[in-house]
Design a protein around this motif. Structure first.
Motif, short mmCIF file in Angstrom:
data_model
loop_
_atom_site.label_atom_id
_atom_site.label_comp_id
_atom_site.label_asym_id
_atom_site.label_seq_id
_atom_site.Cartn_x
_atom_site.Cartn_y
_atom_site.Cartn_z
N ALA A 162 0.83 -1.21 0.00
CA ALA A 162 0.00 0.00 0.00
C ALA A 162 0.86 1.25 0.00
O ALA A 162 0.54 2.24 -0.69
CB ALA A 162 -0.93 -0.02 1.21
N ALA A 163 1.97 1.23 0.74
CA ALA A 163 2.87 2.38 0.77
C ALA A 163 3.44 2.65 -0.61
O ALA A 163 3.52 3.80 -1.06
CB ALA A 163 3.99 2.15 1.78
N ARG A 164 3.87 1.60 -1.30
CA ARG A 164 4.43 1.79 -2.65
C ARG A 164 3.36 2.25 -3.63
O ARG A 164 3.62 3.10 -4.49
CB ARG A 164 5.07 0.49 -3.13
N ARG A 165 2.15 1.71 -3.52
CA ARG A 165 1.09 2.14 -4.43
C ARG A 165 0.75 3.62 -4.21
O ARG A 165 0.49 4.35 -5.18
CB ARG A 165 -0.17 1.28 -4.22
N LEU A 166 0.79 4.05 -2.97
CA LEU A 166 0.55 5.48 -2.70
C LEU A 166 1.58 6.33 -3.41
O LEU A 166 1.23 7.30 -4.12
CB LEU A 166 0.58 5.71 -1.19
N VAL A 167 2.85 5.98 -3.26
CA VAL A 167 3.92 6.76 -3.88
C VAL A 167 3.85 6.68 -5.40
O VAL A 167 4.06 7.68 -6.10
CB VAL A 167 5.29 6.31 -3.34
N GLU A 168 3.53 5.51 -5.93
CA GLU A 168 3.38 5.39 -7.39
C GLU A 168 2.27 6.30 -7.90
O GLU A 168 2.40 6.90 -8.98
CB GLU A 168 3.05 3.93 -7.75
N THR A 169 1.21 6.44 -7.13
CA THR A 169 0.11 7.32 -7.55
C THR A 169 0.55 8.78 -7.53
O THR A 169 0.15 9.58 -8.40
CB THR A 169 -1.11 7.11 -6.65
N LEU A 170 1.38 9.14 -6.57
CA LEU A 170 1.94 10.50 -6.56
C LEU A 170 2.77 10.74 -7.80
O LEU A 170 2.67 11.79 -8.45
CB LEU A 170 2.79 10.72 -5.31
N VAL A 171 3.62 9.79 -8.15
CA VAL A 171 4.49 9.94 -9.32
C VAL A 171 3.66 10.08 -10.58
O VAL A 171 3.91 10.98 -11.41
CB VAL A 171 5.46 8.74 -9.43
N VAL A 172 2.67 9.23 -10.75
CA VAL A 172 1.84 9.26 -11.95
C VAL A 172 1.12 10.60 -12.08
O VAL A 172 0.92 11.11 -13.19
CB VAL A 172 0.82 8.09 -11.93
N ASN A 173 0.78 11.21 -10.95
CA ASN A 173 0.06 12.48 -10.97
C ASN A 173 0.97 13.70 -10.95
O ASN A 173 0.51 14.83 -10.73
CB ASN A 173 -0.93 12.53 -9.81
N GLY A 174 2.25 13.49 -11.22
CA GLY A 174 3.16 14.61 -11.43
C GLY A 174 3.64 15.31 -10.18
O GLY A 174 4.18 16.42 -10.26
N VAL A 175 3.50 14.68 -9.02
CA VAL A 175 4.00 15.29 -7.79
C VAL A 175 5.53 15.30 -7.83
O VAL A 175 6.15 14.27 -8.09
CB VAL A 175 3.50 14.52 -6.55
N ASP A 176 6.13 16.45 -7.60
CA ASP A 176 7.60 16.54 -7.60
C ASP A 176 8.17 17.03 -6.28
O ASP A 176 9.39 17.13 -6.13
CB ASP A 176 8.08 17.43 -8.75
N ARG A 177 7.30 17.38 -5.30
CA ARG A 177 7.74 17.80 -3.99
C ARG A 177 6.81 17.21 -2.94
O ARG A 177 5.60 17.17 -3.13
CB ARG A 177 7.68 19.34 -3.82
N VAL A 178 7.37 16.78 -1.84
CA VAL A 178 6.61 16.42 -0.66
C VAL A 178 7.23 17.16 0.51
O VAL A 178 8.44 17.08 0.74
CB VAL A 178 6.62 14.90 -0.39
N PHE A 179 6.42 17.91 1.23
CA PHE A 179 6.87 18.64 2.41
C PHE A 179 6.42 17.86 3.63
O PHE A 179 5.24 17.50 3.74
CB PHE A 179 6.28 20.06 2.41
N CYS A 180 7.34 17.58 4.55
CA CYS A 180 6.98 16.68 5.63
C CYS A 180 7.72 17.01 6.91
O CYS A 180 8.71 17.74 6.93
CB CYS A 180 7.28 15.24 5.23
N VAL A 181 7.22 16.45 8.00
CA VAL A 181 7.99 16.18 9.20
C VAL A 181 7.87 14.67 9.39
O VAL A 181 6.75 14.14 9.45
CB VAL A 181 7.45 16.95 10.42
N PRO A 182 8.97 13.95 9.44
CA PRO A 182 8.89 12.48 9.45
C PRO A 182 8.28 11.96 10.73
O PRO A 182 8.34 12.60 11.79
CB PRO A 182 10.36 12.06 9.32
N GLY A 183 7.69 10.78 10.65
CA GLY A 183 7.10 10.13 11.82
C GLY A 183 7.13 8.63 11.66
O GLY A 183 7.04 8.11 10.54
N GLU A 184 7.22 7.93 12.79
CA GLU A 184 7.30 6.47 12.71
C GLU A 184 6.02 5.85 12.19
O GLU A 184 6.01 4.72 11.71
CB GLU A 184 7.66 5.88 14.08
N SER A 185 4.91 6.61 12.25
CA SER A 185 3.63 6.05 11.83
C SER A 185 3.52 5.88 10.32
O SER A 185 2.64 5.16 9.85
CB SER A 185 2.49 6.95 12.32
#
Length: 554
Positions: A8-31
């Motif tokens: 599911a984590a990889r599918r989420l990221v693949e969907t971001l890539v397909v939709n042209g996302v080039d930046r993710v702004f975050c504060v990391p978390g173990e969750s």
């Protein structure tokens, strides 16, 4: 640990890539570590920018969405991380900005137990976001994320919140994404366009009002050229001053806080208001007093992408739910058979006079500082700000010359401007980006200077330091003159503050010092801070503490 393909984590990221996302702004978390791990495999496609507070990350994502028209993506951890980020979601909602906030979540098996940092995100964000949901079936991950993109982009744009239970992220994520989401756009009915033409042909004192999001360069150019050719005066809604060139011959000014009184009278006198994209909310309508409901029923033609906004406050002569850009392009072909050149010239002359620097009795004249920025920076420079009386100088005296040069929160969120500048510069590094911030405003998110230094995002911030929460002080003096409490600030040496992070800092105590300070900041080759010392006495353009006290005591 090696993450398997198709989670599911990889599918989420693949969907971001397909939709042209080039930046993710975050504060990391173990969750949501599994999602971060999946992002590590696409670093050449998506840059992950780790921020120092979730509010900063969310504001960067909101500014990215506002500038690019693509959903800004933010990722935070559960509980406190999500509530910190809520300020960016609120701004995206009020500003009609496409944005997606992904929130790490407790395991599905622990829901309802009061687990560590447990939050019901549907409940908490239900009133702030267009849609708040949680992925409960990992095989539906792509479906949920694609719906998030569609929801953020369709109708009145806005934020979506998606919670990610940590125990499903390594499960099978179901089918892979196939293509990018193409948002639906609605256009004007030809009969409605003809109705607009007929009403314009009969109007003696028409006014065009533009606002909202979702505008394209082609649309703003078309509506600007059309209205200029007809001599149709144009006003822009609150903090949308960059939709058309402010030196266009028919530009009349902006409707918001501290608007030109002559423009407000022009609105009252208009016998036809053609409004595209603006909601005509509290600030543009001066606390809902500028317009009259009985009159708008005879004079207001309202076009907005969200049908729920039409008739929400103001009855209309006619209304249509349509994409702002498609509507503007369609109306730009209308020929009403008359022009209003004299009215356009008068409206623009009023604007020029109102936006010309004024005299102040202090060592630093902020109207001249802002004017110097406009004279010196390139026309496509991006200016950002948060909330406070300092912004009144920027909004009144800076003349925007190009689209996509203003990033400011209609939500009135303090602390927005500096992370917004970082988000904008990361998205379009070839453009100059300058944040104008108050002292109270800047220190709400000023720690993001560490983010700017870490990633080499060379923005400039002008910290306007009057030692006060200026807006509240202004209202305080108006209601309780001389009874100052909770509005004075003792500030750090902002130059040393910047230098401690590895940024450039310079102090300005006189108006004449600002040009050299700006030149040095632009040449610094690293993030820069200009500390401008001002006087709280000049609390806003044309207003002083002394004058407010005297008026309140009369």
């Amino acid at each position: 640990m090696t993450q398997a393909p198709g989670t599911a984590a990889r599918r989420l990221v693949e969907t971001l890539v397909v939709n042209g996302v080039d930046r993710v702004f975050c504060v990391p978390g173990e969750s949501y570590l599994a999602v971060l791990d999946a992002l590590a495999d696409v670093e050449e496609r998506i840059q992950v920018i780790a921020c120092r507070n979730e509010a900063g990350a969310a504001n960067m994502a909101e500014a990215y969405g506002k500038l690019t028209g693509k959903p800004g993506v933010c990722m935070v951890t559960r509980g406190p991380g999500a509530t910190h980020a809520s300020i960016g979601v609120h701004t995206a909602h009020q500003d009609s900005t496409p944005m997606i906030l992904f929130v790490g979540q407790i395991a599905l098996t622990d829901r309802g137990r009061g687990a560590f940092q447990e939050v019901d995100y549907r409940e908490v964000f239900g009133g702030l976001a267009k849609w708040a949901t949680e992925i409960e079936s990992p095989e539906r991950t792509v479906e949920i994320v694609e719906r998030a993109f569609a929801t953020a982009l369709q109708g009145r744009m806005g934020p979506v919140v998606v919670a990610l239970p940590e125990n499903i992220l390594h499960d099978d994520g179901g089918p892979a994404p196939v293509r990018a989401v193409t948002p639906a756009r609605s256009a004007l009915d030809p009969a409605f366009v003809e109705q607009v033409r007929a009403r314009l042909a009969a109007a003696e004192r028409p006014l065009l009002v533009l606002g909202g999001s979702g505008w394209t360069e082609a649309a703003t150019t078309a509506i600007a050229d059309w209205s200029a050719r007809l001599g149709l005066p144009v006003a822009l809604s609150f903090r949308r001053k960059d939709l058309i060139d402010n030196l266009a011959p028919n530009y009349a000014g902006d409707l918001g806080l501290g608007s030109n009184p002559k423009l407000l009278q022009r609105v009252r006198d208009a016998d036809l208001i053609l409004c595209i994209g603006a909601r005509l909310g509290e600030n543009p309508t001066q606390g809902y007093t500028l317009l009259d409901r009985a009159r708008t029923a005879q004079t207001l033609i309202h076009i907005h992408p969200g049908p729920e906004e039409l008739g929400r406050v103001w009855p209309t002569l006619a209304s249509a739910a349509a994409d702002n850009s498609l509507a503007a392009i369609a109306l730009s072909a209308v020929e009403p058979g008359r022009t209003w050149a004299d009215q356009a010239a008068a409206a623009h002359a009023d604007y020029i006079a109102f936006s010309t620097p004024i005299a102040v009795e202090s060592a630093v004249n902020m109207s001249e500082v802002i004017a110097h920025l406009g004279e010196t920076l390139p026309a496509d420079a991006i200016l950002t700000n948060g909330a406070g009386n300092f912004a009144a100088w920027l909004h009144r005296f800076h003349r925007h010359r190009a689209r996509g040069t203003q990033l400011a929160p209609t939500s009135g969120a303090m602390g927005y401007g500096y992370p917004a500048a970082i988000g904008a510069k990361s998205a379009q590094p070839g453009r100059e980006v300058v944040c104008i911030a108050g002292d109270g405003d800047y220190l709400m998110t000023g720690q993001e200077i560490a983010t700017a230094v870490q990633y080499g995002i060379n923005v400039i911030v002008v910290v306007v330091d009057n030692g006060a929460y200026g807006t509240i002080r202004m209202h305080q003096e108006g209601h309780y003159p001389g009874r100052v409490i909770a509005t004075d600030l003792k500030n750090p040496d902002f130059v040393k503050y910047a230098e401690a992070f590895g940024a450039f800092g310079v102090r300005v105590e006189r108006t004449g010092d600002f040009p050299a300070a700006l030149a040095a900041a632009r040449a610094a080759g690293r993030p820069a801070l200009i500390h401008v010392i001002t006087d709280a006495e000049n609390i806003a353009p044309g207003r002083t503490i002394t004058g407010l006290r005297a008026a309140a005591r009369d």
